[in-house]
Design an enzyme around this catalytic site. Structure first.
Site, short mmCIF file in Angstrom:
data_model
loop_
_atom_site.label_atom_id
_atom_site.label_comp_id
_atom_site.label_asym_id
_atom_site.label_seq_id
_atom_site.Cartn_x
_atom_site.Cartn_y
_atom_site.Cartn_z
N GLU A 176 51.80 16.53 41.51
CA GLU A 176 50.90 17.69 41.54
C GLU A 176 49.46 17.20 41.41
O GLU A 176 49.13 16.43 40.50
CB GLU A 176 51.26 18.66 40.40
CG GLU A 176 50.37 19.88 40.38
CD GLU A 176 51.02 21.11 39.76
OE1 GLU A 176 52.25 21.10 39.51
OE2 GLU A 176 50.29 22.09 39.53
N ASN A 219 53.97 21.00 34.33
CA ASN A 219 54.77 22.09 34.91
C ASN A 219 56.17 21.50 35.08
O ASN A 219 56.42 20.72 35.99
CB ASN A 219 54.22 22.51 36.28
CG ASN A 219 52.87 23.20 36.14
OD1 ASN A 219 52.57 23.83 35.12
ND2 ASN A 219 52.04 23.09 37.16
N LYS A 298 53.14 22.54 28.05
CA LYS A 298 52.29 23.59 28.62
C LYS A 298 53.10 24.87 28.48
O LYS A 298 54.15 25.02 29.12
CB LYS A 298 52.01 23.26 30.09
CG LYS A 298 51.30 24.36 30.87
CD LYS A 298 50.97 23.87 32.28
CE LYS A 298 50.35 24.94 33.15
NZ LYS A 298 50.02 24.45 34.50
N GLU A 302 50.13 29.67 33.44
CA GLU A 302 50.43 29.53 34.87
C GLU A 302 51.93 29.58 35.14
O GLU A 302 52.48 28.77 35.89
CB GLU A 302 49.80 28.25 35.42
CG GLU A 302 48.28 28.26 35.31
CD GLU A 302 47.57 27.04 35.91
OE1 GLU A 302 48.21 25.99 36.02
OE2 GLU A 302 46.39 27.17 36.26
N ARG A 335 49.31 22.00 24.73
CA ARG A 335 48.06 22.24 25.48
C ARG A 335 47.45 23.61 25.19
O ARG A 335 48.18 24.62 25.08
CB ARG A 335 48.31 22.07 26.98
CG ARG A 335 48.72 20.65 27.31
CD ARG A 335 49.02 20.48 28.76
NE ARG A 335 47.86 20.21 29.57
CZ ARG A 335 47.59 20.83 30.72
NH1 ARG A 335 48.38 21.78 31.17
NH2 ARG A 335 46.52 20.51 31.41
N ASP A 381 38.35 24.63 33.98
CA ASP A 381 39.41 23.82 34.56
C ASP A 381 38.86 22.63 35.34
O ASP A 381 38.94 22.61 36.57
CB ASP A 381 40.26 24.71 35.48
CG ASP A 381 41.60 24.08 35.79
OD1 ASP A 381 41.85 22.96 35.36
OD2 ASP A 381 42.40 24.74 36.50
N GLU A 409 40.89 16.33 41.27
CA GLU A 409 41.21 17.61 41.89
C GLU A 409 39.97 18.33 42.43
O GLU A 409 39.97 18.81 43.56
CB GLU A 409 41.95 18.50 40.88
CG GLU A 409 42.33 19.86 41.42
CD GLU A 409 43.14 20.68 40.41
OE1 GLU A 409 43.43 20.19 39.31
OE2 GLU A 409 43.47 21.84 40.76
C1 GCV Z 1 49.61 21.02 36.28
C2 GCV Z 1 45.00 23.37 37.20
C3 GCV Z 1 45.70 22.70 38.35
C4 GCV Z 1 47.21 22.79 38.19
C5 GCV Z 1 47.59 22.17 36.83
C6 GCV Z 1 46.86 22.94 35.74
C7 GCV Z 1 47.11 22.38 34.35
O1 GCV Z 1 45.20 24.75 37.25
O2 GCV Z 1 45.28 23.26 39.56
O3 GCV Z 1 47.81 22.11 39.25
O4 GCV Z 1 48.97 22.22 36.63
O5 GCV Z 1 45.47 22.86 35.97
O6 GCV Z 1 46.24 21.70 33.83
O7 GCV Z 1 48.16 22.65 33.79
#
Ligand code: GCV
Length: 713
Positions: A176, A219, A298, A302, A335, A381, A409
């Site tokens: 990811e 995730n 986490k 999300e 987190r 973020d 990212e």
């Molecule tokens: C792993 C952002 C990223 C997600 C990531 C998230 C996080 O939203 O786009 O891909 O997920 O951060 O830190 O958990």
């Protein structure tokens, strides 16, 4: 078993040539233990290549400084004297002036006297870090006397989180937010098999100072959830490879595991059956991996499961896992990245920036001592520019870790040169309580730092710190990081986690001197100059290219690459800029906005509240202002947007020109040269696209002409 392509993997900051100074000398490695074995093996390999000799001695025998050796790497042995060793550290003092009593867990003393360079450590890990310091110094470790220097890491846990999946995720892929190919751990639903590459990675991380790695994505999908139980053997295999380099393995776990794996009807953290399930699961993990680091979680974020489902708090959730890990000295990295990702964009009262503080600050003091609350460095973020997260100031009775993102990212996705050391250094050195109080680094260091405890304005009385964490940027790419120059970010994270006060440009120098210079036969200066010209200011340059004045998120939804000003404007993600014909920016003031400025202590709550005093680079993060608003720089918002985007695109072209000049010099090997050149083409194209889209958007919205009359499409 798969064949690994490690033969083709770039040596990064450990090319064999970087060991020439050590490998051509006479070395004594003194002490016992797995990591001392690693030290010996490293020196042995170097000697085989460069003609030196190494002797391994487990017990003290003779005076280590008697001139038989050029380099002595010795473990201090409590109760047993090592002749010569005491002299090396005699006279060293703690910061408060007390005589040094112990070097400490991962520290070492380095000195040179009478023709012998000595590294002394209390623990095998310290000796390994000492060896890598000698590698960094190269010939200069041997060319003059050196008064004893004490080196100790500022924070105890220096961790990389991998967002790697075992299965290829239909949207996010194998990694990811990964921009370097596949995972070095997993492929197509299983472990990669050949761990050669992981071994090389462990070595690189250890040489940069990292001592913990989480091996799967936060995730946690279905297959990855099973790493805790029937796939635990795969984690144990990785731990085996990381262990000789002093790196402990951590696992991201699914909060709903008792339901998903255990068949229980609930994952309620206060349910006795659930607690027993986790205690048993933790016990099994430690049976397989006795030095296992702990869990990363986490939760309620999300779409990930968490304690909210059961009406419980994040402290309830984290503490339950902490209790399961406590008998084994494990930690939970919980987190703080918790927010509503299904927000109604019409709702102006919800502010994503507020969320982590609103959820976590009230829980300060409720977390067990082996819970580390892991806070993203900014409140949103990982944008190219954000203020420091106020959560860092709000939990003096909690162990806090600060989280960075090495994977790029939002900073060019490893297609653009963007050296992030200066950004992290700015965050780590930021003083949220004002100029005379503690830094962010001191909060992350807690009681284990440089004598000052973190977590509170005066730097005293805080809980032990949680350390520094970053999302890794490596993959199975031959250069590890997609863009070869992105290796510098991985190196810099480790070095700044060890020494947050270090100058990020000096860290860049170290990286250049290890990675490139040993391979250059002629004068390396032109190469050094070129890399500095391209990299020193590349974070600011990327900032100029992208979303202006701290507003963030003007990227393409989903993959987050390239400009799309309104891409997220009417979505549920809480990432808005509110541009209209009159102005732009998010009003986060107490006076008229979301009140986010009130989450900061003085003086920043006042500074951020005021559009006149708020630093230019964060103006649109905190304020909605007219396009004609005059910045502290003297420019207006509209003119600043135009100027910076013209400049950002020009800087990308200039960077490419610098690199091109290097082409004929032969100072870098042709494949690496070609890879970087190709990526610079993309960087130039993308910077021009950013320039044109951002400028056109604001020109059309505001109707303000460019004072210099440049072409805006
Ligand atoms: C792993 C952002 C990223 C997600 C990531 C998230 C996080 O939203 O786009 O891909 O997920 O951060 O830190 O958990």
């Amino acid at each position: 078993m798969t064949t690994d392509q490690s033969a083709e993997v770039h040596a990064a900051w450990l090319p064999p040539e970087a060991f020439r100074a050590i490998g051509s000398r006479r070395t004594l490695v003194h002490g016992a233990g797995l990591l001392v074995g690693t030290v010996h093996q490293e020196v042995e390999q170097a000697c085989a290549r460069f003609g030196g000799t190494v002797r391994r001695q487990e017990e003290a025998a003779g005076d280590i400084c008697d001139g038989t050796f050029d380099l002595v790497l010795a473990l201090s042995a409590p109760g047993r004297s090592t002749p010569g060793a005491e002299a090396v550290s005699a006279g060293l003092r703690e910061e408060d002036g007390r005589p040094l009593e112990a070097i400490g867990d991962e520290g070492f003393v380095l000195a040179r006297e009478g023709g012998v360079t000595v590294v002394l450590a209390d623990t095998p890990a310290g000796l390994l870090y000492g060896l890598f310091q000698v590698v960094r110094l190269g010939e200069s470790a041997f060319d003059r006397d050196r008064a004893a220097e004490l080196h100790r890491p500022a924070v105890r846990r220096r961790m990389l989180d991998h967002w790697d999946n075992i299965d290829v995720h239909p949207v996010m892929g194998q990694v990811e937010r990964g921009y370097s190919g596949g995972s070095i751990f997993w492929r197509d639903g299983g472990p990669r098999g050949d761990l050669t590459r992981v071994r090389a990675y462990a070595r690189l991380l250890s040489a940069s100072g990292v001592n913990a790695v989480a091996v799967n994505n936060v995730n946690v999908h279905a297959t990855e959830t099973r790493l805790l139980t029937d796939r635990l053997g795969d984690v144990a295999d990785l731990a085996e490879v990381f262990r000789p380099y002093g790196i402990r393995v951590h696992l991201s776990v699914n909060f709903a595991s008792p339901v998903v794996l255990g068949g229980l009807p609930t994952a309620d953290p206060l349910d006795e059956g659930v607690r027993a399930w986790w205690a048993e699961a933790a016990g099994r993990v430690y049976e397989a991996i006795p030095d296992f680091g702990g869990f990363v979680v986490k939760a309620d974020s999300e779409g990930q499961p968490g304690p909210f489902t059961y009406g419980r708090s994040h402290a309830d959730g984290a503490n339950m896992l902490a209790e399961a890990l406590r008998p084994f000295d494990g930690v939970v990295n919980w987190r703080a990245f918790v927010y509503n990702h299904q927000q109604d964009w019409r709702d102006r009262s919800t502010d994503r920036a507020r969320a982590a503080f609103d959820h976590f600050a009230p829980l300060d003091g409720e977390f067990h001592s082996n819970v580390i609350v892991q806070v993203k460095h900014g409140p949103m973020d990982f944008q190219v520019r954000e203020p420091v997260s106020p959560v860092i100031t709000a939990m003096p009775a909690t162990r806090l870790a600060v989280e960075f993102q090495v994977t790029q990212e939002y900073t060019g996705q490893q297609r653009h040169v963007c050296y992030l050391g200066p950004m992290w250094s700015e965050v780590l050195g930021f003083r949220p309580w004002g100029p005379d109080a503690a830094t962010v680094a001191a909060v992350a260091a807690g009681g284990s730092a440089d004598g000052t405890a973190g977590g509170s304005p005066d730097g005293t009385g805080g809980a032990e710190g949680g350390g520094l964490v970053a999302v890794s940027n490596v993959g199975d790419d031959p250069y590890w990081t997609g863009h070869p120059l992105a290796q510098a970010n991985l190196y810099a994270f480790g070095r700044l986690a060890w020494a947050p006060q270090a100058d990020p440009l000096a860290v860049l120098d170290e990286w250049i001197d290890l990675t490139f210079v040993p391979l250059v036969s002629g004068d390396p200066e032109p190469l050094r100059r070129t890399l500095h010209a391209m990299m020193d200011g590349s974070w600011h340059s990327y900032e100029r290219c992208s979303a202006p004045l701290g507003v963030g998120f003007m990227v393409r939804p989903g993959h987050h690459y390239g400009p799309d000003v309104d891409g997220y404007e009417y979505t549920p993600w809480g990432t808005y800029h509110f541009a209209d014909r009159d102005g732009v920016g998010v009003d986060r003031t107490r006076a008229s906005g979301t009140g986010f400025t009130g989450q900061y202590p003085q003086p920043w709550s006042e500074v951020y509240e005021s559009p006149e005093r708020c630093p230019d680079e964060l103006l649109l993060f905190f304020h909605h202002v007219p396009y004609g608003h005059v910045l502290q720089s003297g420019s207006t918002v509209a003119q600043h947007i135009y100027d910076t985007h013209f400049a950002g695109a020009e800087e990308a072209s200039e960077s490419r020109r610098h690199w091109e000049k290097l082409g004929a010099s032969g100072l870098v090997e042709p494949m690496l040269y070609a890879r970087v050149l190709e990526l610079l083409d993309e960087q130039v194209r993308s910077a021009e696209e950013w320039r044109d889209q951002i400028n056109a958007y604001f020109h059309r919205k505001s109707g303000v002409p460019d004072a210099l009359g440049r072409l805006i499409p």
